[in-house]
Motif scaffolding. Structure first.
Motif, PDB file in Angstrom:
ATOM      1  N   VAL A   1     -12.024  43.540  18.522  1.00 15.03           N
ATOM      2  CA  VAL A   1     -11.361  44.437  19.584  1.00 15.03           C
ATOM      3  C   VAL A   1     -10.956  44.043  20.392  1.00 15.03           C
ATOM      4  O   VAL A   1     -12.055  43.268  21.154  1.00 15.03           O
ATOM      5  N   LYS A   2      -9.504  43.341  20.372  1.00 19.06           N
ATOM      6  CA  LYS A   2      -8.622  43.026  21.560  1.00 19.06           C
ATOM      7  C   LYS A   2      -8.979  44.039  22.488  1.00 19.06           C
ATOM      8  O   LYS A   2      -9.184  45.259  23.150  1.00 19.06           O
ATOM      9  N   PRO A   3      -8.825  43.249  23.845  1.00 20.25           N
ATOM     10  CA  PRO A   3      -9.076  44.104  25.878  1.00 20.25           C
ATOM     11  C   PRO A   3      -8.009  44.319  25.284  1.00 20.25           C
ATOM     12  O   PRO A   3      -7.222  44.488  25.430  1.00 20.25           O
ATOM     13  N   LYS A   4      -8.654  45.788  26.159  1.00 22.19           N
ATOM     14  CA  LYS A   4      -7.422  46.740  26.599  1.00 22.19           C
ATOM     15  C   LYS A   4      -5.825  46.725  27.338  1.00 22.19           C
ATOM     16  O   LYS A   4      -5.040  47.127  26.543  1.00 22.19           O
ATOM     17  N   VAL A   5      -6.232  45.565  28.204  1.00 16.92           N
ATOM     18  CA  VAL A   5      -5.541  44.938  28.508  1.00 16.92           C
ATOM     19  C   VAL A   5      -3.986  44.393  27.730  1.00 16.92           C
ATOM     20  O   VAL A   5      -3.330  43.885  27.899  1.00 16.92           O
ATOM     21  N   LEU A   6      -5.250  43.467  26.905  1.00 12.81           N
ATOM     22  CA  LEU A   6      -4.384  42.715  25.970  1.00 12.81           C
ATOM     23  C   LEU A   6      -3.353  43.797  25.244  1.00 12.81           C
ATOM     24  O   LEU A   6      -2.031  43.416  24.982  1.00 12.81           O
ATOM     25  N   GLN A   7      -4.345  44.079  24.835  1.00  7.71           N
ATOM     26  CA  GLN A   7      -3.447  45.179  23.985  1.00  7.71           C
ATOM     27  C   GLN A   7      -2.383  46.101  24.584  1.00  7.71           C
ATOM     28  O   GLN A   7      -0.956  46.172  23.517  1.00  7.71           O
ATOM     29  N   LEU A   8      -1.868  46.201  25.462  1.00  7.74           N
ATOM     30  CA  LEU A   8      -1.433  47.151  26.151  1.00  7.74           C
ATOM     31  C   LEU A   8       0.110  46.172  27.046  1.00  7.74           C
ATOM     32  O   LEU A   8       0.898  46.372  26.756  1.00  7.74           O
ATOM     33  N   LEU A   9       0.191  45.333  27.290  1.00  8.94           N
ATOM     34  CA  LEU A   9       0.513  43.776  27.204  1.00  8.94           C
ATOM     35  C   LEU A   9       1.535  43.309  25.690  1.00  8.94           C
ATOM     36  O   LEU A   9       2.746  43.202  26.245  1.00  8.94           O
ATOM     37  N   GLU A  10       0.802  43.240  24.435  1.00  6.56           N
ATOM     38  CA  GLU A  10       1.307  43.133  23.386  1.00  6.56           C
ATOM     39  C   GLU A  10       2.425  43.965  23.239  1.00  6.56           C
ATOM     40  O   GLU A  10       3.306  44.077  23.188  1.00  6.56           O
ATOM     41  N   LEU A  11       1.981  45.507  23.454  1.00 10.15           N
ATOM     42  CA  LEU A  11       2.821  46.883  23.063  1.00 10.15           C
ATOM     43  C   LEU A  11       3.805  46.480  24.480  1.00 10.15           C
ATOM     44  O   LEU A  11       5.144  47.192  23.529  1.00 10.15           O
ATOM     45  N   VAL A  12       3.698  46.035  25.074  1.00  9.77           N
ATOM     46  CA  VAL A  12       5.140  45.924  26.383  1.00  9.77           C
ATOM     47  C   VAL A  12       6.120  44.758  25.641  1.00  9.77           C
ATOM     48  O   VAL A  12       7.164  45.155  25.604  1.00  9.77           O
ATOM     49  N   GLN A  13       5.330  43.863  25.571  1.00 10.52           N
ATOM     50  CA  GLN A  13       6.279  43.184  24.776  1.00 10.52           C
ATOM     51  C   GLN A  13       7.080  42.848  23.924  1.00 10.52           C
ATOM     52  O   GLN A  13       8.082  42.588  23.816  1.00 10.52           O
TER      53      GLN A  13
END
Length: 73
Positions: free
Chosen positions: A55-67
């Protein structure tokens, strides 16, 4: 054989509201059935890789969602 762990039915683990089984299905069901063999019968190798990938780290998941949100608006 209908329940494991916290009384979650196998049918939910196979179809938890998405196209793929829950990524924890191997951990939860390996003692009861040969879940790896079963999944190899119903999923493609790419789908199996998808549910077993780290699983990707939560911070990376959030950054991808924002992008993604930025590009869609």
């Amino acid at each position: 054989m209908s329940y494991a762990g916290h009384l979650v039915p196998f049918t939910y683990c196979i179809a938890p509201g998405s196209d793929l089984p829950c990524r924890k299905i191997l951990d939860c069901w390996h003692e009861r059935i040969d879940i790896a063999a079963y999944l190899s019968e119903i999923l493609t190798p790419d789908e199996i890789e998808s549910i077993t990938a780290p699983v990707k780290p939560k911070v990376l998941q959030l950054l991808e969602l924002v992008q993604k949100a930025k590009t869609n608006s």
